[in-house]
Design a protein around this motif. Structure first.
Motif, PDB file in Angstrom:
ATOM      1  N   LEU A   1      29.932 -59.318   2.266  1.00 43.34           N
ATOM      2  CA  LEU A   1      30.733 -58.832   3.399  1.00 43.34           C
ATOM      3  C   LEU A   1      31.803 -57.852   2.922  1.00 43.34           C
ATOM      4  O   LEU A   1      32.095 -56.849   3.592  1.00 43.34           O
ATOM      5  CB  LEU A   1      31.390 -60.015   4.120  1.00 43.34           C
ATOM      6  N   ALA A   2      32.381 -58.117   1.771  1.00 53.11           N
ATOM      7  CA  ALA A   2      33.407 -57.216   1.247  1.00 53.11           C
ATOM      8  C   ALA A   2      32.815 -55.870   0.862  1.00 53.11           C
ATOM      9  O   ALA A   2      33.421 -54.814   1.102  1.00 53.11           O
ATOM     10  CB  ALA A   2      34.087 -57.872   0.046  1.00 53.11           C
ATOM     11  N   ASP A   3      31.587 -55.888   0.245  1.00 52.04           N
ATOM     12  CA  ASP A   3      30.949 -54.616  -0.114  1.00 52.04           C
ATOM     13  C   ASP A   3      30.603 -53.812   1.122  1.00 52.04           C
ATOM     14  O   ASP A   3      30.779 -52.582   1.154  1.00 52.04           O
ATOM     15  CB  ASP A   3      29.688 -54.889  -0.953  1.00 52.04           C
ATOM     16  N   ASP A   4      30.125 -54.499   2.133  1.00 53.21           N
ATOM     17  CA  ASP A   4      29.758 -53.797   3.371  1.00 53.21           C
ATOM     18  C   ASP A   4      31.002 -53.186   4.020  1.00 53.21           C
ATOM     19  O   ASP A   4      30.970 -52.073   4.531  1.00 53.21           O
ATOM     20  CB  ASP A   4      29.077 -54.781   4.320  1.00 53.21           C
ATOM     21  N   HIS A   5      32.123 -53.943   3.988  1.00 55.08           N
ATOM     22  CA  HIS A   5      33.371 -53.439   4.595  1.00 55.08           C
ATOM     23  C   HIS A   5      33.914 -52.241   3.825  1.00 55.08           C
ATOM     24  O   HIS A   5      34.391 -51.263   4.417  1.00 55.08           O
ATOM     25  CB  HIS A   5      34.426 -54.573   4.597  1.00 55.08           C
ATOM     26  N   ARG A   6      33.758 -52.246   2.500  1.00 54.92           N
ATOM     27  CA  ARG A   6      34.222 -51.130   1.697  1.00 54.92           C
ATOM     28  C   ARG A   6      33.365 -49.878   1.959  1.00 54.92           C
ATOM     29  O   ARG A   6      33.863 -48.771   1.989  1.00 54.92           O
ATOM     30  CB  ARG A   6      34.143 -51.506   0.208  1.00 54.92           C
ATOM     31  N   THR A   7      32.024 -50.134   2.162  1.00 56.59           N
ATOM     32  CA  THR A   7      31.134 -48.994   2.410  1.00 56.59           C
ATOM     33  C   THR A   7      31.443 -48.348   3.751  1.00 56.59           C
ATOM     34  O   THR A   7      31.458 -47.120   3.880  1.00 56.59           O
ATOM     35  CB  THR A   7      29.658 -49.446   2.372  1.00 56.59           C
ATOM     36  N   ARG A   8      31.766 -49.159   4.764  1.00 55.99           N
ATOM     37  CA  ARG A   8      31.976 -48.605   6.105  1.00 55.99           C
ATOM     38  C   ARG A   8      33.383 -48.037   6.283  1.00 55.99           C
ATOM     39  O   ARG A   8      33.563 -47.031   6.953  1.00 55.99           O
ATOM     40  CB  ARG A   8      31.739 -49.698   7.159  1.00 55.99           C
ATOM     41  N   THR A   9      34.342 -48.666   5.689  1.00 56.05           N
ATOM     42  CA  THR A   9      35.726 -48.237   5.943  1.00 56.05           C
ATOM     43  C   THR A   9      36.346 -47.522   4.764  1.00 56.05           C
ATOM     44  O   THR A   9      37.356 -46.841   4.907  1.00 56.05           O
ATOM     45  CB  THR A   9      36.585 -49.471   6.298  1.00 56.05           C
ATOM     46  N   GLY A  10      35.818 -47.712   3.578  1.00 59.29           N
ATOM     47  CA  GLY A  10      36.404 -47.096   2.397  1.00 59.29           C
ATOM     48  C   GLY A  10      37.619 -47.853   1.890  1.00 59.29           C
ATOM     49  O   GLY A  10      38.297 -47.361   0.983  1.00 59.29           O
ATOM     50  N   THR A  11      37.910 -49.033   2.419  1.00 61.90           N
ATOM     51  CA  THR A  11      39.049 -49.853   1.974  1.00 61.90           C
ATOM     52  C   THR A  11      38.567 -51.249   1.686  1.00 61.90           C
ATOM     53  O   THR A  11      37.504 -51.681   2.141  1.00 61.90           O
ATOM     54  CB  THR A  11      40.141 -49.915   3.059  1.00 61.90           C
TER      55      THR A  11
END
Length: 212
Positions: free
Chosen positions: A176-186
């Motif tokens: 979930l953290a990797d997906d959030h970083r990919t979509r938001t860049g944070t």
């Protein structure tokens, strides 16, 4: 050679004046209703108060103390003596004495007793009238002890390290953290991670610490 007794004119005059005043006081007291021995006691009372006031007056003057009270009682006794002399000189009908004079004559013993007591025992009367006041000591306040500050307790440290998240839950959280970083860049924050995992806040804190 026998000494000749020479009479003192002043002493003779004093005896004559005293005898006349004594008789006038007796006649006035008897006319005011004080018969028998009581009429003879009135002149004695007036003369004794007069003598006591004079002696007190002289002692106060010799000691340099105020003598107003002695003068007052001397004037009272002298007024009683002169009043009797004048009243029995034909200006007053001794067969019909007025009521106010009867009241004065009847009240004289109490007045003479008060005056004689104040003249002979002034200190005893003052002590009885005004008892000695014992000063009450003022309590001394005890010195205040310096205030000791309360010890500062360290803030409680949440026992995060004691909680261990299951490896599978940590792996899912990492995805979930990797997906959030990919979509938001944070990086994903703890509150978002807790909402995505559906776990309590303390567990989300533990998982976020393992992801870091």
């Amino acid at each position: 050679m026998a000494r000749l007794v020479r009479p003192d004119a002043v002493l003779v005059q004093a005896v004559i004046a005293g005898a006349l005043s004594f008789a006038h006081l007796h006649d006035l007291a008897e006319a005011a209703g004080q018969d028998g021995w009581k009429a003879w006691a009135y002149p004695v009372s007036v003369d004794l108060l007069l003598v006591a006031a004079w002696r007190r007056l002289r002692s106060l003057r010799d000691a340099g103390e105020p003598s107003r009270s002695a003068w007052s009682w001397f004037a009272v006794a002298l007024t009683a003596s002169l009043g009797a002399n004048v009243a029995t000189a034909g200006l007053l009908d001794l067969a019909d004495v007025p009521d106010w004079l009867r009241i004065l004559v009847a009240g004289w013993p109490a007045l003479a007793f008060l005056g004689g007591t104040l003249l002979v025992h002034p200190h005893a009367v003052q002590s009885a009238a005004a008892p000695e006041l014992v000063p009450v000591p003022t309590p001394v306040p005890e010195p205040e002890s310096p205030a000791v500050p309360a010890p500062t307790l360290p803030a409680p440290v949440p026992e995060v390290a004691a909680v261990v998240a299951p490896p599978a839950l940590v792996a899912h959280a990492r995805k979930l953290a990797d997906d959030h970083r990919t979509r938001t860049g944070t990086e994903i924050d703890t509150e978002t991670l807790r909402a995505r995992l559906g776990v309590p806040h303390p567990m989300a804190v533990v998982i976020a610490a393992q992801l870091a």
